[in-house]
Design an enzyme around this catalytic site. Structure first.
Site, PDB file in Angstrom:
ATOM      1  N   GLY A 165      57.564  86.116  14.640  1.00  0.00           N
ATOM      2  CA  GLY A 165      57.083  84.922  13.966  1.00  0.00           C
ATOM      3  C   GLY A 165      56.590  85.283  12.582  1.00  0.00           C
ATOM      4  N   LYS A 171      46.699  87.448  13.663  1.00  0.00           N
ATOM      5  CA  LYS A 171      45.852  88.071  12.640  1.00  0.00           C
ATOM      6  C   LYS A 171      44.853  87.079  12.061  1.00  0.00           C
ATOM      7  CE  LYS A 171      49.180  91.537  11.213  1.00  0.00           C
ATOM      8  NZ  LYS A 171      50.514  90.919  11.125  1.00  0.00           N
ATOM      9  N   THR A 177      51.255  83.446  18.993  1.00  0.00           N
ATOM     10  CA  THR A 177      52.260  82.560  19.573  1.00  0.00           C
ATOM     11  C   THR A 177      53.573  83.311  19.704  1.00  0.00           C
ATOM     12  OG1 THR A 177      52.842  81.706  17.385  1.00  0.00           O
ATOM     13  CG2 THR A 177      51.222  80.454  18.653  1.00  0.00           C
ATOM     14  N   ASN A 179      57.052  83.221  19.449  1.00  0.00           N
ATOM     15  CA  ASN A 179      58.076  82.325  18.888  1.00  0.00           C
ATOM     16  C   ASN A 179      59.419  82.463  19.589  1.00  0.00           C
ATOM     17  OD1 ASN A 179      55.934  82.809  16.944  1.00  0.00           O
ATOM     18  ND2 ASN A 179      57.175  81.584  15.527  1.00  0.00           N
ATOM     19  N   GLU A 229      56.270  77.396  18.841  1.00  0.00           N
ATOM     20  CA  GLU A 229      55.225  78.420  18.925  1.00  0.00           C
ATOM     21  C   GLU A 229      54.326  78.260  20.141  1.00  0.00           C
ATOM     22  OE1 GLU A 229      53.491  79.964  15.658  1.00  0.00           O
ATOM     23  OE2 GLU A 229      54.754  79.021  14.147  1.00  0.00           O
ATOM     24  N   HIS A 234      46.768  83.529  28.488  1.00  0.00           N
ATOM     25  CA  HIS A 234      46.534  84.735  29.284  1.00  0.00           C
ATOM     26  C   HIS A 234      46.326  85.876  28.296  1.00  0.00           C
ATOM     27  CE1 HIS A 234      47.100  87.518  32.697  1.00  0.00           C
ATOM     28  NE2 HIS A 234      47.761  88.287  31.841  1.00  0.00           N
ATOM     29  N   TYR A 241      57.819  91.235  22.392  1.00  0.00           N
ATOM     30  CA  TYR A 241      58.996  90.860  21.592  1.00  0.00           C
ATOM     31  C   TYR A 241      60.268  91.215  22.338  1.00  0.00           C
ATOM     32  CZ  TYR A 241      55.901  90.376  17.547  1.00  0.00           C
ATOM     33  OH  TYR A 241      54.918  89.969  16.692  1.00  0.00           O
ATOM     34  N   ARG A 254      49.141  65.797  21.017  1.00  0.00           N
ATOM     35  CA  ARG A 254      48.806  65.130  19.735  1.00  0.00           C
ATOM     36  C   ARG A 254      49.865  65.477  18.688  1.00  0.00           C
ATOM     37  NH1 ARG A 254      46.940  68.940  16.010  1.00  0.00           N
ATOM     38  NH2 ARG A 254      46.309  70.921  16.946  1.00  0.00           N
ATOM     39  N   PHE A 259      44.635  70.479   8.080  1.00  0.00           N
ATOM     40  CA  PHE A 259      43.202  70.686   8.226  1.00  0.00           C
ATOM     41  C   PHE A 259      42.623  71.175   6.906  1.00  0.00           C
ATOM     42  CE2 PHE A 259      44.968  70.815  12.426  1.00  0.00           C
ATOM     43  CZ  PHE A 259      44.034  70.131  13.197  1.00  0.00           C
TER      44      PHE A 259
HETATM   45  P1  ADP Z   1      51.977  85.248  15.176  1.00  0.00           P
HETATM   46  O1  ADP Z   1      52.209  84.391  16.358  1.00  0.00           O
HETATM   47  O2  ADP Z   1      50.738  86.049  15.247  1.00  0.00           O
HETATM   48  O3  ADP Z   1      52.154  84.499  13.911  1.00  0.00           O
HETATM   49  P2  ADP Z   1      54.314  86.624  15.984  1.00  0.00           P
HETATM   50  O4  ADP Z   1      54.866  85.371  16.476  1.00  0.00           O
HETATM   51  O5  ADP Z   1      55.243  87.527  15.238  1.00  0.00           O
HETATM   52  O6  ADP Z   1      53.066  86.354  15.113  1.00  0.00           O
HETATM   53  O7  ADP Z   1      53.723  87.514  17.126  1.00  0.00           O
HETATM   54  C1  ADP Z   1      52.944  87.111  18.193  1.00  0.00           C
HETATM   55  C2  ADP Z   1      53.282  88.037  19.371  1.00  0.00           C
HETATM   56  O8  ADP Z   1      52.104  88.336  20.110  1.00  0.00           O
HETATM   57  C3  ADP Z   1      54.192  87.399  20.395  1.00  0.00           C
HETATM   58  O9  ADP Z   1      55.546  87.505  20.044  1.00  0.00           O
HETATM   59  C4  ADP Z   1      53.879  88.204  21.654  1.00  0.00           C
HETATM   60  O10 ADP Z   1      54.736  89.327  21.737  1.00  0.00           O
HETATM   61  C5  ADP Z   1      52.457  88.670  21.432  1.00  0.00           C
HETATM   62  N1  ADP Z   1      51.447  88.036  22.280  1.00  0.00           N
HETATM   63  C6  ADP Z   1      50.380  88.677  22.844  1.00  0.00           C
HETATM   64  N2  ADP Z   1      49.623  87.851  23.573  1.00  0.00           N
HETATM   65  C7  ADP Z   1      50.205  86.624  23.486  1.00  0.00           C
HETATM   66  C8  ADP Z   1      49.873  85.356  24.033  1.00  0.00           C
HETATM   67  N3  ADP Z   1      48.790  85.170  24.792  1.00  0.00           N
HETATM   68  N4  ADP Z   1      50.691  84.303  23.745  1.00  0.00           N
HETATM   69  C9  ADP Z   1      51.774  84.471  22.957  1.00  0.00           C
HETATM   70  N5  ADP Z   1      52.122  85.656  22.415  1.00  0.00           N
HETATM   71  C10 ADP Z   1      51.360  86.743  22.657  1.00  0.00           C
HETATM   72  N1  RBF Z   2      49.369  74.276  12.691  1.00  0.00           N
HETATM   73  C1  RBF Z   2      49.115  73.238  11.883  1.00  0.00           C
HETATM   74  O1  RBF Z   2      49.297  73.355  10.671  1.00  0.00           O
HETATM   75  N2  RBF Z   2      48.657  72.051  12.375  1.00  0.00           N
HETATM   76  C2  RBF Z   2      48.423  71.862  13.683  1.00  0.00           C
HETATM   77  O2  RBF Z   2      48.017  70.770  14.089  1.00  0.00           O
HETATM   78  C3  RBF Z   2      48.650  72.943  14.581  1.00  0.00           C
HETATM   79  N3  RBF Z   2      48.432  72.826  15.910  1.00  0.00           N
HETATM   80  C4  RBF Z   2      48.671  73.873  16.738  1.00  0.00           C
HETATM   81  C5  RBF Z   2      48.451  73.750  18.112  1.00  0.00           C
HETATM   82  C6  RBF Z   2      48.681  74.802  18.990  1.00  0.00           C
HETATM   83  C7  RBF Z   2      48.413  74.637  20.427  1.00  0.00           C
HETATM   84  C8  RBF Z   2      49.173  76.043  18.479  1.00  0.00           C
HETATM   85  C9  RBF Z   2      49.444  77.182  19.390  1.00  0.00           C
HETATM   86  C10 RBF Z   2      49.416  76.159  17.123  1.00  0.00           C
HETATM   87  C11 RBF Z   2      49.160  75.096  16.233  1.00  0.00           C
HETATM   88  N4  RBF Z   2      49.369  75.213  14.879  1.00  0.00           N
HETATM   89  C12 RBF Z   2      49.132  74.157  14.026  1.00  0.00           C
HETATM   90  C13 RBF Z   2      50.225  76.308  14.392  1.00  0.00           C
HETATM   91  C14 RBF Z   2      49.504  77.486  13.984  1.00  0.00           C
HETATM   92  O3  RBF Z   2      49.250  77.252  12.658  1.00  0.00           O
HETATM   93  C15 RBF Z   2      50.505  78.597  14.211  1.00  0.00           C
HETATM   94  O4  RBF Z   2      50.182  79.223  15.405  1.00  0.00           O
HETATM   95  C16 RBF Z   2      50.516  79.536  13.087  1.00  0.00           C
HETATM   96  O5  RBF Z   2      51.294  78.920  12.103  1.00  0.00           O
HETATM   97  C17 RBF Z   2      51.065  80.869  13.472  1.00  0.00           C
HETATM   98  O6  RBF Z   2      52.334  81.081  12.995  1.00  0.00           O
HETATM   99 MG    MG Z   3      54.066  83.356  16.590  1.00  0.00          MG
END
Ligand code: ADP
Ligand code: RBF
Ligand code: MG
Length: 298
Positions: A165, A171, A177, A179, A229, A234, A241, A254, A259
């Site tokens: 992602g 970070k 998330t 992806n 995402e 957990h 990956y 929603r 924000f």
């Molecule tokens: P980010 O989501 O931080 O923007 P990435 O999508 O590249 O960046 O990396 C997130 C990675 O973290 C996932 O691909 C997965 O391998 C790992 N990860 C660890 N714990 C979780 C979790 N609870 N939910 C989703 N991904 C997780």
């Molecule tokens: N990003 C937004 O800009 N607006 C949102 O309303 C928003 N809602 C989210 C809800 C959930 C449950 C999750 C997991 C992510 C959400 N994000 C939202 C995305 C978040 O910004 C995203 O995890 C980062 O962009 C990481 O790549």
């Molecule tokens: Mg991600």
């Protein structure tokens, strides 16, 4: 949006709400009325046919001037024998919004072009999708299918290897998330509005977990691509990956929002987590966690 996409959504909305919508329809839902001819071509999906759900059906050929002229809406109000000011118009196009306002009606816009809500300033409200329609805001009876702050959906499935992602979630937010690639999911993604959803996630080697996810452009980060995402609820000791991830999406929470601070985005996502965790304990949603789709190893 081309009308076929909208018709699909309408069909689903009508299937879900059809009894309640009849109440709405006593007022005006312009775009339902416009598209009733399309519905008639669809196989009947409920005991009541589309046509019987409408008190008035009118076609563009029955008025002299098309939108943005208010004529078609005024004609419907006349046939319903109601005052235009007591009518609610739901529109996806700019000329339609203009026409509804010109008729002296309240207008909810559901823009057909993503990321352009600012063009619809004439509307009384702009919503992201029909999932966000709240009849009670307009003096109409509420849809009664929301359960514990969630809208149950006909489950949909997405799967594939976890891809890289933005490296921002974990970070910056403390919310990693996993992806999924959007490749091959073009039509599925266009069928489902952007927003926050929840359901179950299966990782072949690790098990099945509760999941809350955003689908869309993440306005806070102003992404240019729609992303999928899911945050698996957990704590994992390591990244996964490349592993096959299977999702069953069972409900909606929603629309995506922007924000004013990162802190408020994080708080909102934690609230989403709580909503999803509680909802997924309901039998209505928990029954899907044993679905074989989540366990496939391909
Ligand atoms: P980010 O989501 O931080 O923007 P990435 O999508 O590249 O960046 O990396 C997130 C990675 O973290 C996932 O691909 C997965 O391998 C790992 N990860 C660890 N714990 C979780 C979790 N609870 N939910 C989703 N991904 C997780
Ligand atoms: N990003 C937004 O800009 N607006 C949102 O309303 C928003 N809602 C989210 C809800 C959930 C449950 C999750 C997991 C992510 C959400 N994000 C939202 C995305 C978040 O910004 C995203 O995890 C980062 O962009 C990481 O790549
Ligand atoms: Mg991600």
């Amino acid at each position: 949006m081309e009308s076929s996409g909208m018709d699909g959504k309408l069909k689903k909305l009508l299937e879900k709400h059809h009894l309640k919508l009849q109440v709405l329809l006593l007022k005006i839902m312009s775009y339902l009325v416009q598209r009733v001819n399309c519905f008639q071509r669809l196989p009947p999906c409920s005991p009541i046919s589309w046509k019987e759900s409408f008190s008035v059906i009118i076609g563009g050929d029955e008025v002299r001037l098309g939108k943005p002229s208010p004529e078609i809406f005024l004609e419907v109000a006349k046939r319903l024998n109601v005052d235009p000011s007591s009518c609610l118009v739901i529109e996806d196009s700019l000329p339609g919004v203009t026409a509804g306002r010109a008729a002296g009606m309240e207008v909810v816009a559901v823009p057909s072009i993503p990321k352009q809500p600012h063009l619809y300033t004439l509307a009384d409200e702009v919503i992201n999708s029909l999932l966000d329609l709240r009849p009670e805001k307009w003096g109409l009876p509420p849809f009664q299918d929301w359960i514990k702050d969630t809208l149950p959906l006909e489950p949909w499935h997405i799967g594939g290897p976890v891809v890289k992602g933005f490296g921002r979630g974990s970070k910056v937010l403390g919310i990693p998330t996993a992806n999924l690639s959007t490749e091959g999911y073009g039509s599925l993604l266009s069928e489902h509005p952007s927003g926050v959803y929840f359901g179950w996630a299966g990782l072949s080697k690790r098990g099945v977990f509760k999941m809350v996810m955003s689908i869309g452009w993440n306005p806070y980060f102003n992404n240019t691509e729609k992303t999928i995402e899911p945050w698996l609820l957990h704590n994992f000791d390591e990244d996964f990956y490349g592993e096959e991830l299977r999702l069953i999406i069972v409900g909606y929470i929603r629309p995506e929002a922007n924000f004013s601070s990162l802190q408020s985005l994080i708080e909102k996502i934690h609230h989403d987590r709580k909503v999803a965790e509680e909802a997924l304990d309901l039998p209505l949603f928990s029954k899907y966690k044993d679905d074989p789709y989540l366990k496939s190893s391909t």
